[in-house]
Design an enzyme around this catalytic site. Structure first.
Site, mmCIF file in Angstrom:
data_model
loop_
_atom_site.group_PDB
_atom_site.id
_atom_site.type_symbol
_atom_site.label_atom_id
_atom_site.label_comp_id
_atom_site.label_asym_id
_atom_site.label_seq_id
_atom_site.Cartn_x
_atom_site.Cartn_y
_atom_site.Cartn_z
ATOM 1 N N LYS A 39 -48.975 53.898 8.329
ATOM 2 C CA LYS A 39 -49.121 55.227 7.724
ATOM 3 C C LYS A 39 -50.383 55.959 8.199
ATOM 4 O O LYS A 39 -50.405 57.163 8.344
ATOM 5 C CB LYS A 39 -49.233 54.960 6.227
ATOM 6 C CG LYS A 39 -49.006 56.069 5.296
ATOM 7 C CD LYS A 39 -48.967 55.406 3.908
ATOM 8 C CE LYS A 39 -49.095 56.285 2.772
ATOM 9 N NZ LYS A 39 -49.114 55.581 1.488
ATOM 10 N N GLN A 51 -63.629 40.984 1.904
ATOM 11 C CA GLN A 51 -64.992 40.520 2.187
ATOM 12 C C GLN A 51 -65.114 39.003 2.158
ATOM 13 O O GLN A 51 -65.543 38.371 3.117
ATOM 14 C CB GLN A 51 -65.961 41.122 1.159
ATOM 15 C CG GLN A 51 -66.077 42.628 1.238
ATOM 16 C CD GLN A 51 -67.057 43.193 0.207
ATOM 17 O OE1 GLN A 51 -67.698 42.465 -0.531
ATOM 18 N NE2 GLN A 51 -67.160 44.502 0.167
ATOM 19 N N GLY A 52 -64.728 38.408 1.008
ATOM 20 C CA GLY A 52 -65.058 37.008 0.722
ATOM 21 C C GLY A 52 -64.716 36.033 1.819
ATOM 22 O O GLY A 52 -65.590 35.374 2.389
ATOM 23 N N ALA A 158 -43.565 55.711 6.496
ATOM 24 C CA ALA A 158 -42.201 55.240 6.212
ATOM 25 C C ALA A 158 -41.654 56.040 5.032
ATOM 26 O O ALA A 158 -42.306 56.148 3.991
ATOM 27 C CB ALA A 158 -42.222 53.757 5.886
ATOM 28 N N ASP A 212 -45.760 52.065 -1.675
ATOM 29 C CA ASP A 212 -44.574 52.573 -0.962
ATOM 30 C C ASP A 212 -43.539 51.478 -0.694
ATOM 31 O O ASP A 212 -42.336 51.712 -0.790
ATOM 32 C CB ASP A 212 -44.974 53.186 0.393
ATOM 33 C CG ASP A 212 -46.037 54.257 0.247
ATOM 34 O OD1 ASP A 212 -46.035 54.958 -0.774
ATOM 35 O OD2 ASP A 212 -46.867 54.385 1.159
ATOM 36 N N ARG A 279 -60.718 35.028 -12.070
ATOM 37 C CA ARG A 279 -61.024 36.455 -11.973
ATOM 38 C C ARG A 279 -60.535 37.261 -13.177
ATOM 39 O O ARG A 279 -61.195 38.204 -13.605
ATOM 40 C CB ARG A 279 -60.387 36.973 -10.687
ATOM 41 C CG ARG A 279 -61.018 38.193 -10.163
ATOM 42 C CD ARG A 279 -60.497 38.492 -8.788
ATOM 43 N NE ARG A 279 -61.236 37.809 -7.745
ATOM 44 C CZ ARG A 279 -60.891 37.822 -6.468
ATOM 45 N NH1 ARG A 279 -59.815 38.464 -6.073
ATOM 46 N NH2 ARG A 279 -61.617 37.201 -5.573
ATOM 47 N N SER A 376 -55.549 35.293 -0.372
ATOM 48 C CA SER A 376 -54.638 36.352 0.108
ATOM 49 C C SER A 376 -54.662 36.488 1.628
ATOM 50 O O SER A 376 -53.598 36.643 2.246
ATOM 51 C CB SER A 376 -54.948 37.688 -0.555
ATOM 52 O OG SER A 376 -56.276 38.029 -0.344
HETATM 53 C C1 SIN Z 1 -63.984 39.108 -2.815
HETATM 54 O O1 SIN Z 1 -64.613 39.061 -1.770
HETATM 55 O O2 SIN Z 1 -64.506 39.066 -3.910
HETATM 56 C C2 SIN Z 1 -62.511 39.292 -2.762
HETATM 57 C C3 SIN Z 1 -61.889 38.044 -2.338
HETATM 58 C C4 SIN Z 1 -60.449 38.011 -2.711
HETATM 59 O O3 SIN Z 1 -59.936 38.959 -3.290
HETATM 60 O O4 SIN Z 1 -59.822 36.993 -2.469
#
Ligand code: SIN
Length: 494
Positions: A39, A51-52, A158, A212, A279, A376
């Site tokens: 997109k 990031q992590g 899309a 989407d 989390r 993820s």
């Molecule tokens: C984070 O860096 O806190 C995110 C890591 C994640 O969502 O797996």
């Protein structure tokens, strides 16, 4: 009727994040022709912002069994155990192969991989790159790993899957620069459109992530699963109520502590893992303080060389006037990850022939009611490879379907901001049964047929289609939330 161009593209991927690139780079090894449409620009995806890092049982004291247990525990045991076992046991080899392909994860002075820590992990098992630039480095490496067999078409929105009678044969897309509409005809269509973060007012997600994939899959008759489970990240840099990006959980893994304005440690008596609790638990606690009008900070004073370890967080703070030298970063929760999505196997197979799903768009059940941190990017890499292997071993033959455009036009639509505010009010971190029912009614008023069916996408502008997709996805989430009777994980009902 506007003119539609036709392109035959064999394997088509919608989206350009880690799932899409993992499938593409694996298929390149077999010289398969792949077209990726995205997109926005090719790096505009959630993966680039991650990031992590990536969880993987590669350290001396770790095992797939421990990784499995932590994933199940964080997911409140609502996970699909077979999918989790596949993820954690394939992970070490996939990561070692990725390193062999050129990926450089951070290493210590002896050249050994550094393993970071995040919430709900009992041990350090997160590999990272460039400190907290893991997602971007992974995306860049995958882009280097793909060959000229892969064509990436940018700015292609899309509009609708070309699907009928349980079969899919590609997608109709519009170029946002030229307005040209193309029917991408494909033997195999892969949804890799990411999650739904932009349905909420505060999010860590890229601006393009408006649900989407889920909306199009729904209109094509695809089965969806676990839509009510939406993960809020506890620590978005937040100034005057506005979120400016993620402050990685790895900061807490390195010694950061959540405190209120009086300096009290807010996670102290909430969970045995304190700041590294799952989390959903941490997000709810931060939110509860926030609602009481307290300011919440991440105390980073115990972390040595903060800027070297967390260059992205440092940059975001500097850009938005948060002084890291003060030792405190102002934070609040924001929508981060969708555990639900298009029901798919770990090979990405959906109930629609010719349609596959991978990454955050897919719901394999691997994350249960709350995803374990850093699973993820791993999911994108591992299940992306499994999907590519499946396609190589099971060549697909596209159905013969001509795109059909109904004449249904949209009436007056709400703004994106209105949808975001309703989502937070009705389907946020803490939910109430009455609100979920109200949400269903609120969304339905904007549906021409009362069930968010197909519309005339060709004569509807991109912004309105995005809004329609947000409304569709919000409505589906509201219905799923109202149906789930138990309060569990990220679906917390008060
Ligand atoms: C984070 O860096 O806190 C995110 C890591 C994640 O969502 O797996």
């Amino acid at each position: 009727m506007k003119k539609i161009a036709y392109k035959n593209c064999g394997i088509l991927i919608i989206g350009s994040g880690i799932g899409a690139l993992s499938v593409s780079s694996e298929l390149c090894k077999f010289h398969k022709k792949v077209t990726v449409i995205t997109k926005g620009l090719r790096k505009a995806c959630n993966s680039s912002l991650a990031q992590g890092g990536i969880s993987v049982a590669l350290s001396e004291n770790d095992s797939a069994k421990l990784h499995f247990e932590d994933t199940m525990e964080a997911g409140c045991n609502l996970n699909d155990a077979d999918a989790v076992m596949k993820l954690v046991s394939e992970a070490p080899q996939v990561i070692l192969d990725f390193i062999k392909s050129g990926m450089e994860f951070d290493r210590d002075e002896n050249g050994a991989l550094c393993f970071g820590r995040e919430g709900a992990h009992r041990i350090n098992r997160i590999v990272h790159a460039g400190g907290d630039r893991t997602g971007l480095r992974v995306v860049e490496q995958l882009l280097r790993n793909i060959t000229s067999d892969v064509t990436i078409e940018q700015n292609e929105m899309a509009l609708e899957l070309i699907a009928r009678d349980g079969k899919c044969a590609g997608v109709l897309a519009r170029n946002s620069k030229t307005g040209e509409i193309t029917a991408y005809k494909a033997d195999c269509t892969i949804l890799a459109t990411g999650g739904i973060g932009q349905l909420y007012p505060s999010t860590s997600n890229d601006a393009t992530i408006t649900g989407d994939g889920i909306a199009m899959a729904y209109r094509a008759g695809c089965r969806l699963k676990n839509l009510e489970f939406i993960q809020f990240h506890p620590t978005m840099l937040t100034i005057d109520g506005k979120a400016y990006g993620l402050v990685s959980e790895a900061v807490r893994g390195a010694g950061g502590v959540l405190i209120n304005d009086r300096g009290d440690k807010i996670m102290e008596n909430v969970h045995p893992m304190k700041d590294l609790a799952p989390r959903d638990v941490v997000a709810r606690e931060v939110y509860a303080h926030y609602l009481k009008g307290e300011k919440i900070y991440l105390d980073i004073s115990a972390i040595e060389d903060f800027s070297e370890k967390f260059p992205t967080v440092t940059q975001i703070c500097e850009e938005h006037g948060a002084d890291i030298k003060s030792g405190k970063i102002p934070v609040a929760p924001g929508a981060h990850f969708h555990m639900g999505g298009v029901e798919a196997t770990t090979e990405g197979i959906t109930n629609i022939e010719g349609l596959f799903a991978v990454g955050e768009t897919a719901c394999t059940g691997v994350h249960g009611a709350n995803r374990l941190a850093s699973n993820s990017l791993l999911e994108g890499l591992v299940f992306g490879k499994l999907l590519a292997d499946y396609i190589v071993n099971n060549p697909q033959k596209g159905a013969d379907i001509t795109p059909e455009i109904p004449e249904t036009r949209l009436g007056k639509l709400p703004s994106k901001a209105e949808i975001q505010s309703k989502m937070m009010e009705f389907l946020g971190i803490v939910r109430h049964s009455e609100d979920m029912k109200k949400a269903i009614g609120w969304f339905e008023q904007f549906s021409p047929d009362g069930k968010f069916g197909r519309i005339d996408v060709v004569n509807t502008d991109d912004e309105s289609i995005e809004i329609y997709n947000m409304l569709t996805t919000g409505w589906l989430i509201a219905k799923a939330a109202a149906e789930r009777k138990e309060s569990v994980g990220a679906h917390y009902v008060e």
